[in-house]
Design an enzyme around this catalytic site. Structure first.
Site, PDB file in Angstrom:
ATOM      1  N   TYR A   1      -2.239   4.871  -2.757  1.00  0.00           N
ATOM      2  CA  TYR A   1      -1.333   3.960  -2.052  1.00  0.00           C
ATOM      3  C   TYR A   1      -1.731   3.907  -0.584  1.00  0.00           C
ATOM      4  CZ  TYR A   1       2.891   2.014   0.034  1.00  0.00           C
ATOM      5  OH  TYR A   1       3.766   1.220   0.739  1.00  0.00           O
ATOM      6  N   GLU A  61       0.316  -4.027   2.509  1.00  0.00           N
ATOM      7  CA  GLU A  61       0.451  -2.953   1.522  1.00  0.00           C
ATOM      8  C   GLU A  61      -0.595  -3.115   0.432  1.00  0.00           C
ATOM      9  OE1 GLU A  61       3.640  -2.910  -1.477  1.00  0.00           O
ATOM     10  OE2 GLU A  61       4.290  -1.015  -0.596  1.00  0.00           O
TER      11      GLU A  61
END
Ligand code: ADP
Ligand code: MG
Length: 392
Positions: A115, A203
């Site tokens: 992530y 993101e």
């Protein structure tokens, strides 16, 4: 303002952030060519402004808004099932979103998912880079259950991302050797994009390593600071109105701050603080606000008229509360705007008005002479109680 994954990936390419090749398609006739260019295996990805697509379900029961496809037939069948269908994910709400664009992307042989995100941290007033070895899952869950798996680095906006900071993140993700070098470079490029484009969020979930040793951004969610869009016309051009509430689009044309909500009492207020307080007081007396609407401190009659029309055309609205404190705002401008909108569209639901301040007498006179059935409220509490009672 948010953009689609395929648009974000085009920006990644421009900035040198490595990601799998992909082609967007809006019509079935374009599927074959997209597939021909991308090759097999490929992944067919629904393009909506919401995450959780992979685990989402379409309203007709078809499962998965992101589908790994090994054959041409499989890819075409997936694409046909998704386009025009409505996808419900954790982030769309129960109504879901209609898929109007698909993205055909190279299918990657994933070794591990990570992530990575760059956001604005309000507490430190700095960009923060958040990275975790747990990719493909909600970062909120990781933060709660295994916070030690998250590396955070705060960037001084005056000097930008420093080499040692990029290395700190690459180290935090456990990379060594060539992957370490790739990570440092990717971070440098991603931060450059975040900064230069005035993004509010970038993101990458997941960032992946492939079996053949490459680091790639597999997913991309990018949002921009609306207040900086004036200096990025190329970003404004990426806006997809299909993804936005039609009432909010109309409101933005008139520079009104409007957010649609689920309740049935519409409110028209001047000033964001007063608008928040008005929503609170409606709830306090047992009602549910249908919107947040701030017409601003110096709204014109046209803006007020547009605002009132937006409210009147919302089928969920069963009553309206106008709450104005005239400081800079002239109460009579509000009254004239309301009357003009009602003249055009009509009014068959209760309207409670509380006016106070600058030129209030003239405003009250305009409303009284209009012949409209208006209930007046003396105080905020009085007005809120009245509209809640009228709607109940
Ligand atoms: P979302 O976050 O909306 O579910 P993603 O793009 O993250 O969408 O895709 C969901 C999952 O599908 C990823 O975590 C990954 O496992 C898989 N996936 C996505 N794109 C690819 C790809 N190009 N190749 C292989 N697997 C992919
Ligand atoms: Mg994702």
């Amino acid at each position: 303002m948010n953009i689609h994954e395929y648009q974000a990936k085009a920006l990644f390419e421009k900035y040198g952030v490595p990601c799998p090749k992909g082609i967007a398609a809006q019509r079935p006739e374009e599927f074959e060519q997209a597939l021909g260019t991308i090759g097999l295996p490929c992944v067919v990805k629904s393009q909506i402004h919401a995450g959780g697509r992979g685990k989402g379900t379409f309203t007709d029961g078809f499962k998965g808004g992101v589908k790994f496809s090994r054959t041409r037939e499989e890819a075409l069948a997936n694409a046909q099932a998704m386009l025009g269908n409505t996808l419900v994910t954790k982030q769309t709400g129960p109504a879901g979103r209609k898929v109007q664009t698909l993205y055909f992307s190279e299918g990657c042989d994933i070794e591990k998912e990570y992530y990575l995100a760059i956001l604005l941290d309000r507490a430190s007033s700095r960009p923060v880079i958040i990275a975790s070895t747990e990719g493909g899952v909600d970062i909120e869950t990781v933060a709660e259950e295994t916070p030690e798996k998250i590396t955070k680095v705060f960037v001084d906006p005056a000097v930008g991302l420093q080499g040692f900071q990029a290395r700190q993140i690459a180290f935090g993700l456990g990379f060594t050797g060539d992957l370490f070098k790739q990570a440092v470079k990717l971070l440098d490029r991603l931060y450059a994009m975040f900064w230069e484009l005035d993004a509010s969020m970038v993101e990458v979930n997941p960032l992946i390593t492939t079996k053949d040793g490459k680091l790639l951004a597999l997913d991309a969610k990018v949002g921009f600071d609306d207040n900086a869009l004036f200096r990025h016309p190329e970003i404004v051009a990426l806006r997809d109105l299909n993804e936005e509430d039609s009432k909010e689009i109309e409101a933005s044309k008139y520079s009104l701050s409007y957010i649609a909500l689920d309740g049935n009492i519409a409110c028209l207020v001047n000033g964001a603080g007063l608008a928040m307080a008005t929503m609170d007081i409606i709830k306090h007396f047992g009602g549910e606000p249908a919107n947040f609407l701030d017409v601003g401190g110096g709204a014109s009659k046209d803006q007020v008229e547009a605002a009132f029309k937006i409210i009147l055309t919302d089928p969920n609205v069963k009553g309206i509360l106008v709450n104005i404190f005239g400081g800079i705002m002239d109460c009579n401008v509000i009254a004239q705007g309301v009357v003009a909108a009602v003249r055009e569209i009509g009014l068959n639901i209760p309207l409670v008005v509380r006016l106070e301040g600058n030129n209030v007498e003239a405003g009250k006179k305009t409303l009284a002479e209009s012949g409209l059935a208006i209930t007046s409220g003396d105080t905020m509490a009085d007005a809120a109680k009245k509209i809640v009672a009228l709607v109940a």
